[in-house]
Design an enzyme around this catalytic site. Structure first.
Site, PDB file in Angstrom:
ATOM      1  N   LYS A 266      28.029   5.169  18.254  1.00 44.69           N
ATOM      2  CA  LYS A 266      27.687   3.091  18.822  1.00 44.69           C
ATOM      3  C   LYS A 266      28.535   2.435  18.792  1.00 44.69           C
ATOM      4  O   LYS A 266      28.777   2.136  17.277  1.00 44.69           O
ATOM      5  CB  LYS A 266      25.770   3.494  18.083  1.00 44.69           C
ATOM      6  CG  LYS A 266      25.419   2.204  18.621  1.00 44.69           C
ATOM      7  CD  LYS A 266      24.264   1.550  18.085  1.00 44.69           C
ATOM      8  CE  LYS A 266      23.355   0.506  18.790  1.00 44.69           C
ATOM      9  NZ  LYS A 266      22.344   0.316  18.598  1.00 44.69           N
TER      10      LYS A 266
ATOM     11  N   GLU B   4      15.093  -9.685  18.369  1.00 45.08           N
ATOM     12  CA  GLU B   4      14.810  -9.490  16.996  1.00 45.08           C
ATOM     13  C   GLU B   4      15.184 -10.311  15.863  1.00 45.08           C
ATOM     14  O   GLU B   4      15.499 -11.359  15.394  1.00 45.08           O
ATOM     15  CB  GLU B   4      16.733  -9.069  16.974  1.00 45.08           C
ATOM     16  CG  GLU B   4      16.931  -8.044  16.176  1.00 45.08           C
ATOM     17  CD  GLU B   4      18.281  -6.804  16.746  1.00 45.08           C
ATOM     18  OE1 GLU B   4      18.385  -6.268  15.376  1.00 45.08           O
ATOM     19  OE2 GLU B   4      18.820  -7.241  17.894  1.00 45.08           O
TER      20      GLU B   4
ATOM     21  N   GLU C  90      19.527   5.478  20.100  1.00 44.40           N
ATOM     22  CA  GLU C  90      20.115   4.221  19.838  1.00 44.40           C
ATOM     23  C   GLU C  90      19.607   3.376  18.802  1.00 44.40           C
ATOM     24  O   GLU C  90      20.220   3.369  17.889  1.00 44.40           O
ATOM     25  CB  GLU C  90      20.170   3.687  21.019  1.00 44.40           C
ATOM     26  CG  GLU C  90      20.823   2.112  21.035  1.00 44.40           C
ATOM     27  CD  GLU C  90      21.286   1.319  22.480  1.00 44.40           C
ATOM     28  OE1 GLU C  90      21.158  -0.110  22.298  1.00 44.40           O
ATOM     29  OE2 GLU C  90      20.767   2.138  22.956  1.00 44.40           O
TER      30      GLU C  90
ATOM     31  N   GLU D  85      22.265  -3.855  32.566  1.00 52.34           N
ATOM     32  CA  GLU D  85      21.506  -4.369  31.403  1.00 52.34           C
ATOM     33  C   GLU D  85      21.634  -5.378  31.500  1.00 52.34           C
ATOM     34  O   GLU D  85      21.610  -6.632  30.901  1.00 52.34           O
ATOM     35  CB  GLU D  85      21.220  -2.877  30.099  1.00 52.34           C
ATOM     36  CG  GLU D  85      20.801  -3.912  29.140  1.00 52.34           C
ATOM     37  CD  GLU D  85      20.349  -2.665  27.941  1.00 52.34           C
ATOM     38  OE1 GLU D  85      20.733  -2.741  26.288  1.00 52.34           O
ATOM     39  OE2 GLU D  85      20.837  -1.410  28.048  1.00 52.34           O
TER      40      GLU D  85
ATOM     41  N   LYS E 258      19.566  -9.248  30.496  1.00 51.73           N
ATOM     42  CA  LYS E 258      19.187 -10.056  29.254  1.00 51.73           C
ATOM     43  C   LYS E 258      19.786 -10.961  29.548  1.00 51.73           C
ATOM     44  O   LYS E 258      19.479 -11.764  28.739  1.00 51.73           O
ATOM     45  CB  LYS E 258      20.241  -8.963  28.500  1.00 51.73           C
ATOM     46  CG  LYS E 258      19.881  -8.507  27.703  1.00 51.73           C
ATOM     47  CD  LYS E 258      20.774  -7.231  26.853  1.00 51.73           C
ATOM     48  CE  LYS E 258      19.531  -5.563  25.582  1.00 51.73           C
ATOM     49  NZ  LYS E 258      20.730  -5.315  25.340  1.00 51.73           N
TER      50      LYS E 258
END
Length: 465
Positions: free
Chosen positions: A226, A275, A319, A452, A456
């Site tokens: 990743k 987050e 992920e 994506e 965002k």
């Protein structure tokens, strides 16, 4: 202002007091808009911090008593916050995404350019040019402010912070009076008007496709499953007040951390981030793995189907698993009784994310600087394994992330909390730069990941016309 008069009286009473160390004076006051009050003040730095959850305290921090600008010195925060005073100092600030990376304008390129990384060559004739866009932020900057405005529930307090040693009492008293005299009443924020701007993406779409193709290649996946690739979208010609933009943005970001930093008048960094890096309440730790994304449609039934698709999607589950596995591994030497929940859906205005909650009890003597060193940057913004993912980002990402995807928050003796600075923007004279990233794993497709990134930044982009 009556509050300033009352706190000046407390300040004068300290003239013959022999107390040493940190002292916080506070009085009740009335302020409606914290961002309106902040924007009116002439003191710098100007910092805003409101953790996720409306029950959390809201803070404005102004000026500074002193600050830490070296990541190696964050340990001093722990030393200062473990003193025995009733009030402990609160430090507000952040770490860059990659604190060990020299600023873009000052990088030593010998041995680094030209370079090959899995078949992609850097152009030896195109090292980064121009001055560092993150000038003033640095790899690390945590500030102990002179003035704080704090809202807890319905109660608002104006605070004056002082730090006395054997020799500085008169100077501290004078600095306190000077800071209080500079304060002015709150004022309406400037309106956020539609902007005319030109957008420039870095990397551009073709470069993005090449990067994603490299990361998803089988040979690369064997050692680095990743890498979180990112993009800056610079809106040239946009001229906005950072606090006006943050205020409007926050209205659309109820489940997010809201924060901003303005270390000098011409540059600001703001974010509405979903987050959490971690929250520490005494010895109890809260963290989370936030990775895996799908859009929202505005239709409740369709959103439910999209959420179910996200929960069952193998690429997004992988992920998220890479993120929480890494966090658990890094917490293991620092904590015990570590628990992990099953993935659930975090719903934002335009997006849905996979989220696993993590809790733990910290071992005695574990401090915030150890947590930051262990957890930041997480695989949610860097990749896994950390070292090889960061090496690829350093070599191949064509811009300096600075504080984007960094760790921003508040450190204190009782409670510390840091957010990962995603969904963020840097405001410079005549330009706004938006940032977005996507976790690239096996099965990622360049076009879908580019979409994506657009999703965002769509929330804040819509505010700018």
């Amino acid at each position: 202002m009556l509050a300033q008069t009352h706190i000046k009286q407390q300040l004068d009473a300290l003239r013959h007091d022999r107390t040493l160390g940190f002292v916080r004076l506070r009085v009740a006051c009335e302020v409606n808009s914290f961002l309106g009050w902040l924007n009116a003040q002439p003191l710098y730095p100007r910092i805003y911090w409101h953790a996720r959850g409306e029950e959390r305290p809201e803070y404005v921090a102004l000026g500074r008593i002193h600050e830490l600008t070296d990541p190696a010195h964050i340990a001093r925060v722990c030393a200062n916050t473990q003193a025995s005073q009733v009030d402990s100092p609160r430090y507000f600030g952040g770490l860059a995404f990659d604190p060990d990376l020299p600023p873009q304008g000052n990088r030593e390129w010998q041995g680094f350019v030209p370079c090959r990384f899995d078949g992609l060559a850097l152009d030896p004739d195109q090292p980064p040019q121009g001055e560092n866009p993150w000038q003033g932020f640095g790899p690390c900057r945590f500030v102990l402010p002179r003035i704080e405005l704090v809202r807890r529930g319905e109660c608002v307090s104006l605070c004056l912070n002082l730090w006395f040693d054997e020799h500085n009492r008169e100077a501290e008293l004078a600095a306190g009076h000077q800071a209080l005299a500079a304060l002015v009443p709150e004022a309406p924020l400037p309106p956020l008007t539609p902007q005319q701007w030109r957008r420039r993406d870095n990397p551009d779409r073709s470069e993005w496709q090449q990067l994603v193709t490299t990361v998803t290649a089988p040979d690369f996946q064997t050692h680095t499953p990743k890498v979180v690739l990112s993009r800056e979208s610079r809106l040239e010609g946009a001229d906005v007040n950072p606090w006006s933009l943050l205020a409007r943005w926050a209205e659309r970001a109820e489940q997010c951390f809201r924060f901003g930093f303005q270390f000098e008048p011409d540059h600001g960094f703001i974010a509405c981030s979903p987050e959490r890096l971690y929250r520490r309440e005494g010895r109890h730790l809260f963290s989370e793995a936030l990775a895996g994304t799908i859009r929202r449609s505005g239709d409740e039934a369709l959103d439910a189907r999209l959420a179910a698709e996200l929960l069952s999607d193998s690429k997004n589950r992988l992920e998220n698993r890479l993120v929480h596995t890494d966090i658990l591994h890094r917490l293991a030497p620092l904590a015990h009784d570590i628990t992990l929940t099953e993935p659930r859906i975090l719903k934002l205005r335009l997006l849905q994310h996979l989220k696993c909650d993590i809790e733990a009890e910290l071992h005695p003597e574990v401090c915030d600087w150890q947590l930051l060193a262990a957890l930041h940057p997480t695989p949610a913004v860097g990749g896994a394994p950390r070292e090889s993912a960061l090496a690829f980002i350093r070599a191949r990402e064509p811009y300096d992330r600075g504080w984007y995807a960094g760790a921003c928050g508040m450190l204190s003796r009782e409670t510390s909390e840091c957010s990962v600075a995603i969904r963020s923007a840097r405001i410079d004279p005549g330009a706004v730069t938006l940032f977005a990233g996507a976790g690239i794993v096996a099965g990622s497709e360049p076009a879908a990941e580019w979409a994506e990134l657009d999703n965002k930044i769509a929330n804040v982009l819509s505010l700018l016309g």
